[in-house]
Design an enzyme around this catalytic site. Structure first.
Site, PDB file in Angstrom:
ATOM      1  N   THR A 117      35.768  35.142  45.111  1.00 12.28           N
ATOM      2  CA  THR A 117      35.186  36.476  45.292  1.00 12.28           C
ATOM      3  C   THR A 117      33.828  36.415  45.993  1.00 12.28           C
ATOM      4  OG1 THR A 117      34.111  38.233  44.004  1.00 12.28           O
ATOM      5  CG2 THR A 117      34.402  36.167  42.890  1.00 12.28           C
TER       6      THR A 117
ATOM      7  N   GLU B 291      31.386  37.873  44.967  1.00 15.29           N
ATOM      8  CA  GLU B 291      30.332  38.005  43.950  1.00 15.29           C
ATOM      9  C   GLU B 291      29.606  36.691  43.697  1.00 15.29           C
ATOM     10  OE1 GLU B 291      31.229  40.621  40.714  1.00 15.29           O
ATOM     11  OE2 GLU B 291      32.883  41.534  41.819  1.00 15.29           O
TER      12      GLU B 291
ATOM     13  N   TYR C  31      30.712  36.763  34.959  1.00 17.22           N
ATOM     14  CA  TYR C  31      31.960  36.621  35.731  1.00 17.22           C
ATOM     15  C   TYR C  31      31.705  35.840  37.013  1.00 17.22           C
ATOM     16  CZ  TYR C  31      35.380  37.992  39.304  1.00 17.22           C
ATOM     17  OH  TYR C  31      36.281  37.979  40.345  1.00 17.22           O
TER      18      TYR C  31
HETATM   19  P1  NAD Z   1      43.758  40.651  37.193  1.00 14.81           P
HETATM   20  O1  NAD Z   1      42.833  40.658  36.016  1.00 14.81           O
HETATM   21  O2  NAD Z   1      44.482  41.905  37.566  1.00 14.81           O
HETATM   22  O3  NAD Z   1      44.875  39.515  36.994  1.00 14.81           O
HETATM   23  C1  NAD Z   1      44.591  38.266  36.428  1.00 14.81           C
HETATM   24  C2  NAD Z   1      45.917  37.630  36.023  1.00 14.81           C
HETATM   25  O4  NAD Z   1      45.635  36.308  35.511  1.00 14.81           O
HETATM   26  C3  NAD Z   1      46.648  38.387  34.894  1.00 14.81           C
HETATM   27  O5  NAD Z   1      48.024  38.479  35.184  1.00 14.81           O
HETATM   28  C4  NAD Z   1      46.416  37.510  33.663  1.00 14.81           C
HETATM   29  O6  NAD Z   1      47.467  37.596  32.700  1.00 14.81           O
HETATM   30  C5  NAD Z   1      46.345  36.122  34.283  1.00 14.81           C
HETATM   31  N1  NAD Z   1      45.589  35.167  33.469  1.00 14.81           N
HETATM   32  C6  NAD Z   1      44.371  35.345  32.896  1.00 14.81           C
HETATM   33  N2  NAD Z   1      44.014  34.238  32.200  1.00 14.81           N
HETATM   34  C7  NAD Z   1      45.022  33.346  32.375  1.00 14.81           C
HETATM   35  C8  NAD Z   1      45.232  32.006  31.920  1.00 14.81           C
HETATM   36  N3  NAD Z   1      44.320  31.380  31.161  1.00 14.81           N
HETATM   37  N4  NAD Z   1      46.373  31.372  32.290  1.00 14.81           N
HETATM   38  C9  NAD Z   1      47.299  31.997  33.051  1.00 14.81           C
HETATM   39  N5  NAD Z   1      47.161  33.268  33.497  1.00 14.81           N
HETATM   40  C10 NAD Z   1      46.026  33.919  33.158  1.00 14.81           C
HETATM   41  O7  NAD Z   1      42.876  40.109  38.399  1.00 14.81           O
HETATM   42  P2  NAD Z   1      42.958  40.442  39.956  1.00 14.81           P
HETATM   43  O8  NAD Z   1      42.070  41.591  40.240  1.00 14.81           O
HETATM   44  O9  NAD Z   1      44.373  40.465  40.380  1.00 14.81           O
HETATM   45  O10 NAD Z   1      42.226  39.146  40.550  1.00 14.81           O
HETATM   46  C11 NAD Z   1      42.973  37.978  40.878  1.00 14.81           C
HETATM   47  C12 NAD Z   1      42.041  36.920  41.429  1.00 14.81           C
HETATM   48  O11 NAD Z   1      41.375  37.418  42.570  1.00 14.81           O
HETATM   49  C13 NAD Z   1      40.931  36.494  40.451  1.00 14.81           C
HETATM   50  O12 NAD Z   1      40.761  35.104  40.561  1.00 14.81           O
HETATM   51  C14 NAD Z   1      39.700  37.237  40.941  1.00 14.81           C
HETATM   52  O13 NAD Z   1      38.521  36.513  40.643  1.00 14.81           O
HETATM   53  C15 NAD Z   1      39.976  37.261  42.433  1.00 14.81           C
HETATM   54  N6  NAD Z   1      39.363  38.390  43.153  1.00 14.81           N
HETATM   55  C16 NAD Z   1      39.544  39.682  42.718  1.00 14.81           C
HETATM   56  C17 NAD Z   1      38.980  40.740  43.418  1.00 14.81           C
HETATM   57  C18 NAD Z   1      39.187  42.180  42.987  1.00 14.81           C
HETATM   58  O14 NAD Z   1      38.563  43.066  43.550  1.00 14.81           O
HETATM   59  N7  NAD Z   1      40.070  42.460  42.023  1.00 14.81           N
HETATM   60  C19 NAD Z   1      38.213  40.471  44.555  1.00 14.81           C
HETATM   61  C20 NAD Z   1      38.046  39.147  44.993  1.00 14.81           C
HETATM   62  C21 NAD Z   1      38.636  38.119  44.270  1.00 14.81           C
HETATM   63  P1  TYD Z   2      34.208  47.097  39.531  1.00 18.16           P
HETATM   64  O1  TYD Z   2      35.524  47.712  39.893  1.00 18.16           O
HETATM   65  O2  TYD Z   2      33.964  46.750  38.107  1.00 18.16           O
HETATM   66  O3  TYD Z   2      33.992  45.823  40.485  1.00 18.16           O
HETATM   67  P2  TYD Z   2      32.700  44.850  40.644  1.00 18.16           P
HETATM   68  O4  TYD Z   2      31.705  45.137  39.606  1.00 18.16           O
HETATM   69  O5  TYD Z   2      33.346  43.523  40.438  1.00 18.16           O
HETATM   70  O6  TYD Z   2      32.199  45.095  42.032  1.00 18.16           O
HETATM   71  O7  TYD Z   2      33.043  48.074  39.995  1.00 18.16           O
HETATM   72  C1  TYD Z   2      32.862  48.436  41.349  1.00 18.16           C
HETATM   73  C2  TYD Z   2      31.547  49.206  41.443  1.00 18.16           C
HETATM   74  O8  TYD Z   2      31.677  50.432  40.708  1.00 18.16           O
HETATM   75  C3  TYD Z   2      30.384  48.445  40.824  1.00 18.16           C
HETATM   76  O9  TYD Z   2      29.207  48.695  41.591  1.00 18.16           O
HETATM   77  C4  TYD Z   2      30.232  49.066  39.457  1.00 18.16           C
HETATM   78  C5  TYD Z   2      30.680  50.513  39.668  1.00 18.16           C
HETATM   79  N1  TYD Z   2      31.304  51.143  38.489  1.00 18.16           N
HETATM   80  C6  TYD Z   2      30.833  52.382  38.023  1.00 18.16           C
HETATM   81  O10 TYD Z   2      29.886  52.971  38.566  1.00 18.16           O
HETATM   82  N2  TYD Z   2      31.428  52.917  36.921  1.00 18.16           N
HETATM   83  C7  TYD Z   2      32.461  52.295  36.279  1.00 18.16           C
HETATM   84  O11 TYD Z   2      32.970  52.843  35.274  1.00 18.16           O
HETATM   85  C8  TYD Z   2      32.944  51.051  36.778  1.00 18.16           C
HETATM   86  C9  TYD Z   2      34.085  50.330  36.104  1.00 18.16           C
HETATM   87  C10 TYD Z   2      32.323  50.509  37.892  1.00 18.16           C
END
Ligand code: NAD
Ligand code: TYD
Length: 366
Positions: free
Chosen positions: A154, A156, A180
């Site tokens: 990410t 982040e 995180y």
């Molecule tokens: P999510 O929380 O929707 O999914 C995570 C999945 O991992 C779930 O299915 C959960 O059951 C599984 N999991 C958690 N702990 C586990 C373990 N110990 N063993 C096996 N499975 C496990 O997350 P997401 O939003 O789909 O993110 C997926 C990846 O992408 C993560 O690594 C996250 O850091 C990265 N990522 C997410 C975003 C975003 O905006 N969502 C952006 C950049 C990177």
């Molecule tokens: P989020 O989806 O939690 O992603 P991240 O913190 O990993 O970027 O949040 C996206 C942005 O929205 C972040 O700046 C926090 C803000 N936010 C709110 O203002 N209210 C909320 O209830 C949530 C969940 C996030």
């Protein structure tokens, strides 16, 4: 080609699995997922009716379970006895590539209790790369290997930008601010240490904020959409001027598949659509799209340590691999709102008692 996908029952992982099964008929795919609160097999339920389901195998389990992970890399897991078609190699590991999504992924939860974040994100990643290096029996240089370990990370990990700062590049320093982000930075550095020390043919990707169908309603965009659909208040943190670089989830997955197939081992790739938006602007666009009143938007106490801005330089991905996003933010938001409007059964089940108990802890009485 057998892909081991971790965390494929989550938001991004499930979109990636669908993309691969629909577009790569020669790939077989094993999904290792613990099914935490954010893992949901319904995300892939539509595959059952599809011919591609024959090439998809689910294993419920924890990436921190070294014995289980080893048995998948070595081909000793009972899955391989039940499905001889997964044994296409004479020798070596049956797993050709790993795409590692499994993680604890929500910043607000990491602020309340970071233990699961360091366990899964840091230690779980170490368990995976350790098994990969042992069973892939690799020698440096990584670039020569046919195996691939794609670590999904990410933006982040880079920390926070001020409004006029230049974009994050792959060589920007890592300055994670939330628990995180710190746990993801630990996982990135572990993967890169295995590249350096053992020649593990790994790639790290760092993507901006994803949105789209099947995202858990605790995250910003799906929380605001589903709350608005129920005419509940939309809790906007602080002044709402924090900026994120938004990308439609399928565009992220297309980049991942491209990087998996054509990216350089040992390399880091930023992934982003360049759609920088302030949270308040996003909130207003969502209510407008749903024909709701902006009065639903309520300012609430800011998240502790809230990062002001993330934004990515994606020159490497664009110039080396020719990737570009297909959906604009406006198109993606329309599609996403439409999906939540037409799938209330999917998200209403997730907004259960445990969800509202969590919600009260984070937002108080909003
Ligand atoms: P999510 O929380 O929707 O999914 C995570 C999945 O991992 C779930 O299915 C959960 O059951 C599984 N999991 C958690 N702990 C586990 C373990 N110990 N063993 C096996 N499975 C496990 O997350 P997401 O939003 O789909 O993110 C997926 C990846 O992408 C993560 O690594 C996250 O850091 C990265 N990522 C997410 C975003 C975003 O905006 N969502 C952006 C950049 C990177
Ligand atoms: P989020 O989806 O939690 O992603 P991240 O913190 O990993 O970027 O949040 C996206 C942005 O929205 C972040 O700046 C926090 C803000 N936010 C709110 O203002 N209210 C909320 O209830 C949530 C969940 C996030």
């Amino acid at each position: 080609m057998i892909l081991l996908v971790t965390g494929g029952a989550g938001f991004i992982g499930s979109h990636f699995i669908r993309l691969v099964l629909e577009n790569r008929p020669s790939y077989r795919l094993i999904n290792l997922d613990k099914l935490t609160y954010s893992g949901n097999l319904e995300n892939l339920a539509d595959l059952a009716a599809h011919e591609a389901a024959k090439r998809y195998f689910f294993v419920e389990g924890d990436i921190c379970d070294a014995g289980l992970v080893r048995s998948l890399f070595s081909g000793e897991h009972p899955l391989f006895d039940r499905h001889p078609e997964l044994r296409y190699r004479e020798a070596g590991s049956p797993i050709s590539a790993v795409v590692h999504f499994a993680a604890e992924s929500h910043v607000d939860r990491s602020i309340r209790d970071a233990s699961a974040f360091f366990r899964t994100n840091a230690e779980g990643t170490r368990v995976l790369v350790e098994s990969a290096r042992i069973h892939w029996g690799i020698e440096p240089p990584a670039s020569k290997s046919l195996y691939r370990f794609l670590h999904v990370s990410t933006d982040e990990v880079y920390g926070s930008l001020e409004p006029n700062d230049p974009l994050f590049r792959e060589d920007s320093p890592l300055r994670p601010n939330s628990p995180y982000a710190a746990s993801k930075a630990a996982s990135d550095l572990t993967v890169l240490a295995y590249v350096h020390t053992y020649g593990l043919p790994a790639i790290v990707t760092r993507c901006g904020n994803n949105y789209g169908p099947n995202q858990h309603p605790e995250k910003f965009i799906p929380l605001f959409i589903t709350n608005a659909l129920e005419d509940r208040p939309l809790p906007l943190y602080g002044d709402g001027r924090q900026v994120r670089d938004w990308i439609y989830v399928v565009d992220h997955c297309r980049a991942l598949l491209l990087i998996l197939e054509r990216g350089l081992a040992g390399e880091i790739y930023n992934i982003g659509a360049g759609e920088e938006r302030a949270n308040r602007e996003v909130a207003e666009l969502l209510v407008l799209t749903m024909n709701k009143s902006t009065d639903l938007i309520r300012s609430v106490r800011d998240r502790p340590g809230h990062d002001r801005r993330y934004a990515l330089d994606v020159t490497r991905l664009k110039s080396a691999l020719g990737w570009k996003p297909e959906l604009s933010f406006a198109e993606g938001v329309k599609a996403t709102v439409g999906w939540y409007q037409s799938h209330p059964e999917w998200w209403k089940r997730l907004k259960d008692q445990a969800f509202w108990a969590y919600y009260r802890e984070v937002y108080g009485s909003v």
